[in-house]
Design a protein around this motif. Sequence first.
Motif, short mmCIF file in Angstrom:
data_model
loop_
_atom_site.label_atom_id
_atom_site.label_comp_id
_atom_site.label_asym_id
_atom_site.label_seq_id
_atom_site.Cartn_x
_atom_site.Cartn_y
_atom_site.Cartn_z
N UNK A 32 0.91 -1.27 0.04
CA UNK A 32 -0.05 0.11 0.06
C UNK A 32 0.96 1.20 0.09
N UNK A 33 0.35 2.16 -0.92
CA UNK A 33 1.15 3.55 -1.07
C UNK A 33 0.57 4.74 -0.35
N UNK A 34 -0.83 4.51 -0.28
CA UNK A 34 -1.61 5.56 0.37
C UNK A 34 -1.92 5.30 1.62
N UNK A 35 -2.13 6.10 2.32
CA UNK A 35 -2.46 6.17 3.75
C UNK A 35 -3.38 7.34 4.26
N UNK A 47 -1.63 10.54 2.71
CA UNK A 47 -0.26 10.51 2.30
C UNK A 47 0.13 9.53 1.23
N UNK A 48 0.59 9.89 0.24
CA UNK A 48 1.09 8.70 -0.79
C UNK A 48 2.65 8.78 -0.67
N UNK A 49 3.09 7.64 -1.20
CA UNK A 49 4.61 7.47 -1.03
C UNK A 49 5.16 6.86 -2.52
N UNK A 50 6.44 7.21 -2.75
CA UNK A 50 7.13 6.69 -3.95
C UNK A 50 8.61 6.55 -3.60
N UNK A 51 9.29 5.75 -4.07
CA UNK A 51 10.72 5.62 -3.70
C UNK A 51 10.98 4.70 -2.94
N UNK A 52 12.15 4.71 -2.19
CA UNK A 52 12.77 3.75 -1.45
C UNK A 52 11.67 3.35 -0.37
N UNK A 53 11.29 1.98 -0.45
CA UNK A 53 10.41 1.50 0.55
C UNK A 53 10.86 1.57 2.14
N UNK A 120 18.17 5.84 -1.72
CA UNK A 120 17.47 5.75 -0.53
C UNK A 120 16.49 6.82 -0.25
N UNK A 121 15.99 7.45 -1.54
CA UNK A 121 15.14 8.78 -1.44
C UNK A 121 13.91 8.30 -1.36
N UNK A 122 12.96 9.10 -0.95
CA UNK A 122 11.48 8.91 -1.35
C UNK A 122 10.85 10.34 -1.27
N UNK A 123 9.50 10.35 -2.09
CA UNK A 123 8.93 11.51 -2.35
C UNK A 123 7.40 11.19 -2.01
N UNK A 124 7.07 12.14 -1.52
CA UNK A 124 5.38 12.04 -0.66
C UNK A 124 4.49 13.19 -1.47
N UNK A 125 3.23 12.81 -1.58
CA UNK A 125 2.04 13.83 -1.89
C UNK A 125 1.42 13.87 -0.63
N UNK A 126 1.18 14.61 0.01
CA UNK A 126 0.40 15.14 0.93
C UNK A 126 -0.93 15.99 0.46
N UNK A 127 -2.05 15.34 0.94
CA UNK A 127 -3.03 16.38 0.77
C UNK A 127 -4.36 16.41 1.83
N UNK A 128 -5.29 17.25 2.00
CA UNK A 128 -6.08 17.27 2.95
C UNK A 128 -6.79 18.55 3.31
N UNK A 156 -0.45 16.94 -8.68
CA UNK A 156 0.98 16.58 -8.43
C UNK A 156 1.07 15.27 -8.69
N UNK A 157 2.36 14.63 -9.22
CA UNK A 157 2.58 13.46 -9.39
C UNK A 157 3.84 12.99 -8.72
N UNK A 158 3.97 11.69 -8.56
CA UNK A 158 5.25 10.89 -8.09
C UNK A 158 5.19 9.77 -8.64
N UNK A 159 6.54 9.26 -8.98
CA UNK A 159 6.88 7.83 -9.40
C UNK A 159 6.93 8.33 -11.06
N UNK A 160 6.27 7.20 -11.74
CA UNK A 160 6.49 7.11 -13.25
C UNK A 160 5.19 7.95 -13.70
N UNK A 161 5.60 9.31 -13.77
CA UNK A 161 4.59 10.13 -14.11
C UNK A 161 4.24 10.44 -15.38
#
Length: 247
Positions: A32-35, A47-53, A120-128, A156-161
């Motif tokens: 799961x990448x969405x919380x 919160x959605x996540x992409x990158x290093x798990x 080691x990086x991760x990017x995240x999208x936060x909304x609300x 906004x996009x993260x990952x393979x956009x």
Amino acid sequence: MTYCVGLMVNEGLVFLSDTRTNAGVDNIARYRKMFTWTTPGERALVLMTAGNLATSQAVLSLITEGIEAEAAGVEAGEEALPSILTAPSMFRTAEIIGEAMVMVQNKYRRAFEQMSNGNSGATMILGGQRQGGAPRLFLIYPEGNFIEAAEDTPFLQIGEHKYGKPILDRVITMQTPLAEARKAALLSMDSTLRSNLSVGMPLDLTVLPRDAYAFSEQTRIEPEDAGFRQLSDAWSTALRDAFQTIN
């Protein structure tokens, strides 16, 4: 690889993510990448996540610990973060998550440097939205800094956009109805799924109407989902028909 997209329109927010983290002939994993978090009537966060798990999971653990410690009235430790459920603004919420990103990077820097791929990086999208403020959408970088979606850039996009971006560029504005934004997000994902095997189903979809402080939709879309398949087929037909009409 990953594809996550968040859209902000006047009527609210739409979030969509895939669940594939590895791709290969015999090596596919799902996480799961969405919380989501809600305080009914007061705030709702995604919160959605992409990158290093490992980085993403460590950041989420710090966020969860902050929420649980404050809810239990436990005195904050040296590495404890404030709860994102009591942050005074969405901006401060983005700052807290950025601080968690920096803490994780600093704590595990030596181990990350020894990784074979060095990524080691991760990017995240936060909304609300929280009561008293407007819906907001942020892209948080591995370094902990972030940018915010605005009227000129309402998604906004993260990952393979790259595969899913053209339709959003063409149809999404702040005036787009929330239902149409939901459809555009799904078609953006469909384009990505067709063009990149490293992005895969099932999908997680969340819709947050403006001033609701609660999600109107939280859905797991499985590969056999009839509605998504019908939407995908209709989009393919529409594209073929449009292509044939152009001289």
